[in-house]
Design an enzyme around this catalytic site. Structure first.
Site, PDB file in Angstrom:
ATOM      1  N   ARG A  57       2.276   0.187   9.011  1.00 40.53           N
ATOM      2  CA  ARG A  57       3.663   0.571   9.275  1.00 40.53           C
ATOM      3  C   ARG A  57       3.814   0.795  10.774  1.00 40.53           C
ATOM      4  NH1 ARG A  57       5.033  -1.187   5.078  1.00 40.53           N
ATOM      5  NH2 ARG A  57       5.889  -0.087   3.285  1.00 40.53           N
ATOM      6  N   HIS A 115       7.780  -8.263   9.928  1.00 36.27           N
ATOM      7  CA  HIS A 115       7.387  -7.576   8.689  1.00 36.27           C
ATOM      8  C   HIS A 115       7.258  -8.571   7.523  1.00 36.27           C
ATOM      9  CE1 HIS A 115       7.487  -3.405   6.565  1.00 36.27           C
ATOM     10  NE2 HIS A 115       6.769  -4.263   5.862  1.00 36.27           N
TER      11      HIS A 115
HETATM   12  P1  NAP Z   1      -3.680   1.716  -1.184  1.00 35.67           P
HETATM   13  O1  NAP Z   1      -4.355   0.885  -2.205  1.00 35.67           O
HETATM   14  O2  NAP Z   1      -3.046   3.001  -1.611  1.00 35.67           O
HETATM   15  O3  NAP Z   1      -4.776   2.043  -0.051  1.00 35.67           O
HETATM   16  C1  NAP Z   1      -4.549   2.943   0.957  1.00 35.67           C
HETATM   17  C2  NAP Z   1      -5.838   3.133   1.748  1.00 35.67           C
HETATM   18  O4  NAP Z   1      -5.554   3.931   2.899  1.00 35.67           O
HETATM   19  C3  NAP Z   1      -6.925   3.858   0.951  1.00 35.67           C
HETATM   20  O5  NAP Z   1      -8.197   3.308   1.218  1.00 35.67           O
HETATM   21  C4  NAP Z   1      -6.836   5.281   1.492  1.00 35.67           C
HETATM   22  O6  NAP Z   1      -8.050   6.020   1.427  1.00 35.67           O
HETATM   23  C5  NAP Z   1      -6.494   4.999   2.938  1.00 35.67           C
HETATM   24  N1  NAP Z   1      -5.905   6.193   3.547  1.00 35.67           N
HETATM   25  C6  NAP Z   1      -4.763   6.824   3.226  1.00 35.67           C
HETATM   26  N2  NAP Z   1      -4.599   7.935   3.974  1.00 35.67           N
HETATM   27  C7  NAP Z   1      -5.682   7.999   4.779  1.00 35.67           C
HETATM   28  C8  NAP Z   1      -6.114   8.921   5.762  1.00 35.67           C
HETATM   29  N3  NAP Z   1      -5.401  10.016   6.063  1.00 35.67           N
HETATM   30  N4  NAP Z   1      -7.285   8.680   6.373  1.00 35.67           N
HETATM   31  C9  NAP Z   1      -8.026   7.604   6.073  1.00 35.67           C
HETATM   32  N5  NAP Z   1      -7.681   6.687   5.134  1.00 35.67           N
HETATM   33  C10 NAP Z   1      -6.515   6.892   4.505  1.00 35.67           C
HETATM   34  O7  NAP Z   1      -2.562   0.901  -0.420  1.00 35.67           O
HETATM   35  P2  NAP Z   1      -2.424  -0.703  -0.250  1.00 35.67           P
HETATM   36  O8  NAP Z   1      -1.816  -1.312  -1.449  1.00 35.67           O
HETATM   37  O9  NAP Z   1      -3.717  -1.230   0.233  1.00 35.67           O
HETATM   38  O10 NAP Z   1      -1.310  -0.769   0.919  1.00 35.67           O
HETATM   39  C11 NAP Z   1      -1.568  -0.171   2.160  1.00 35.67           C
HETATM   40  C12 NAP Z   1      -0.347  -0.199   3.051  1.00 35.67           C
HETATM   41  O11 NAP Z   1      -0.098  -1.503   3.544  1.00 35.67           O
HETATM   42  C13 NAP Z   1       0.980   0.171   2.411  1.00 35.67           C
HETATM   43  O12 NAP Z   1       1.110   1.569   2.224  1.00 35.67           O
HETATM   44  C14 NAP Z   1       1.976  -0.356   3.414  1.00 35.67           C
HETATM   45  O13 NAP Z   1       2.223   0.615   4.411  1.00 35.67           O
HETATM   46  C15 NAP Z   1       1.238  -1.546   4.035  1.00 35.67           C
HETATM   47  N6  NAP Z   1       1.849  -2.841   3.642  1.00 35.67           N
HETATM   48  C16 NAP Z   1       2.374  -3.616   4.618  1.00 35.67           C
HETATM   49  C17 NAP Z   1       2.908  -4.852   4.286  1.00 35.67           C
HETATM   50  C18 NAP Z   1       3.446  -5.773   5.328  1.00 35.67           C
HETATM   51  O14 NAP Z   1       4.032  -6.792   4.986  1.00 35.67           O
HETATM   52  N7  NAP Z   1       3.250  -5.497   6.582  1.00 35.67           N
HETATM   53  C19 NAP Z   1       2.910  -5.267   2.949  1.00 35.67           C
HETATM   54  C20 NAP Z   1       2.370  -4.445   1.998  1.00 35.67           C
HETATM   55  C21 NAP Z   1       1.834  -3.210   2.348  1.00 35.67           C
HETATM   56  P3  NAP Z   1      -8.738   6.387   0.014  1.00 35.67           P
HETATM   57  O15 NAP Z   1      -9.330   5.069  -0.458  1.00 35.67           O
HETATM   58  O16 NAP Z   1      -9.760   7.372   0.359  1.00 35.67           O
HETATM   59  O17 NAP Z   1      -7.657   6.875  -0.883  1.00 35.67           O
HETATM   60  C1  GLV Z   2       5.748  -3.898   2.479  1.00 33.71           C
HETATM   61  O1  GLV Z   2       5.726  -3.526   3.602  1.00 33.71           O
HETATM   62  C2  GLV Z   2       5.235  -3.155   1.380  1.00 33.71           C
HETATM   63  O2  GLV Z   2       4.942  -1.964   1.559  1.00 33.71           O
HETATM   64  O3  GLV Z   2       5.123  -3.718   0.284  1.00 33.71           O
END
Ligand code: NAP
Ligand code: GLV
Length: 309
Positions: free
Chosen positions: A224, A272
């Site tokens: 983000r 994005h």
């Molecule tokens: P997820 O499965 O919930 O994974 C989040 C990861 O971040 C976990 O490994 C978590 O640690 C770690 N984390 C959270 N808070 C932390 C902290 N304070 N310190 C260290 N590690 C921390 O989420 P996801 O599905 O992979 O998605 C991740 C993010 O990608 C989304 O929230 C969104 O912001 C971004 N995203 C961007 C796009 C885009 O197009 N740019 C698209 C989709 C998503 P733990 O494993 O220990 O819980």
């Molecule tokens: C996109 O940024 C998502 O969080 O799915």
């Protein structure tokens, strides 16, 4: 089953058709200002507070994205006790793997430098980067972070990972917690941010933390915009401390036309799109979870409000 759907101007007909096909028995209505009629479920992306504040009887709020920061910022105004459910992969993992792998390989193989040379018909070999010295550090070892790592490992890169809780992933040097962030940064020539935006991760990519990266490191931010202190990045790039950045997310989106990032050639910008929501896959996932909830079954992807993701 009554579903309220928030229209934010993107592919409304495609969403409604997919919902009709997957949940033919459901009554789906597009939420309009002033609509406080009860619903069982809401499907939203950065919803207006009025959509959810007045709702009574909601069984769950489904996010149309993996990130839920746009919903949790309304936390004080959300109906109490209603679970928020995020998308888990739903076609985003492979896109994130493509995006990050493309950016990493572009830096590793110096494709941007070769493109510049080609413009002046300059046939020259550049000293190749050594793979062993080109380690990749992935912030966030969740659904998307792990999918990205899987893709990078095909190219034999050394991969470091950082998460909140300790992890043990094959072939990955895993770090966790703030106390190990500096060591993780020092070991990572390319830093990839795929974190959720929470109180703890906001502003994490600041001058102090980025200064732990090796000289001439690279930054790829697909988490983000709020993770990066944008004013801290420009001087680091201009001084050569950071050799280049690929940014998909920004503190203000769309990125304002006068933002200095547009003028910096060592910053690559995309609007994005690193991992876009796939309508069919998302509707199938959301519908399966609604059906599970209707049968009193547990579901995955329920957001923990105190952690913020
Ligand atoms: P997820 O499965 O919930 O994974 C989040 C990861 O971040 C976990 O490994 C978590 O640690 C770690 N984390 C959270 N808070 C932390 C902290 N304070 N310190 C260290 N590690 C921390 O989420 P996801 O599905 O992979 O998605 C991740 C993010 O990608 C989304 O929230 C969104 O912001 C971004 N995203 C961007 C796009 C885009 O197009 N740019 C698209 C989709 C998503 P733990 O494993 O220990 O819980
Ligand atoms: C996109 O940024 C998502 O969080 O799915």
């Amino acid at each position: 089953m009554n579903i309220i759907f928030q229209d934010n101007g993107n592919h409304l007909d495609d969403w409604l058709n997919a919902l009709k096909k997957t949940l033919p028995q459901a009554n789906v209505r597009v939420w309009q200002e002033g609509d406080t009629a009860p619903a069982d479920y809401a499907i939203v992306w950065k919803p207006p507070v009025a959509m959810l504040r007045e709702q009574v009887g909601l069984k769950a709020i489904f996010s149309r994205g993996a990130g839920v920061d746009g919903i949790l910022q309304l936390a004080a105004n959300l109906p109490q006790g209603v679970p928020v459910v995020r998308l888990s992969d739903a076609g985003m993992g492979i896109q994130m793997a493509e995006y990050v792998t493309h950016a990493v390989l572009r830096y590793f193989r110096q494709f941007d430098s070769y493109q510049t040379l080609a413009r002046t018909a300059d046939w020259r070999f550049l000293r190749p980067n050594m793979r062993a010295a080109f380690s990749i550090g992935v912030l966030g070892l969740g659904v998307l972070g792990q999918r990205v790592i899987q893709a990078l490992q095909h190219f034999d890169f050394t991969v470091n990972g950082w998460s909140r809780s300790p992890k043990d992933l094959p072939g990955v040097s895993c770090f966790s917690g703030r106390e190990n962030l500096a060591a993780f940064m020092q070991a990572s020539k390319v830093l990839v941010c795929i974190l959720p935006l929470t109180e703890e991760t906001k502003g994490l990519l600041n001058r102090e933390n980025l200064s732990h990266l090796p000289q001439s490191a690279y930054l790829i931010n697909v988490g983000r915009g709020g993770h990066l202190v944008e004013a801290d990045l420009l001087p680091l790039i201009q001084q050569g401390r950071i050799a280049g950045a690929t940014l998909d997310v920004f503190s203000e989106e769309p990125l304002p036309a006068l933002h200095p990032f547009w003028q910096e050639p060592r910053i690559t910008l995309t609007p994005h799109i690193a991992a876009m929501t796939m309508i069919e896959e998302s509707v199938v996932q959301i519908a399966a979870k609604m059906q599970a909830l209707e049968q009193g079954m547990p579901i995955t992807g329920v957001v923990n409000f105190s952690r913020g993701y």
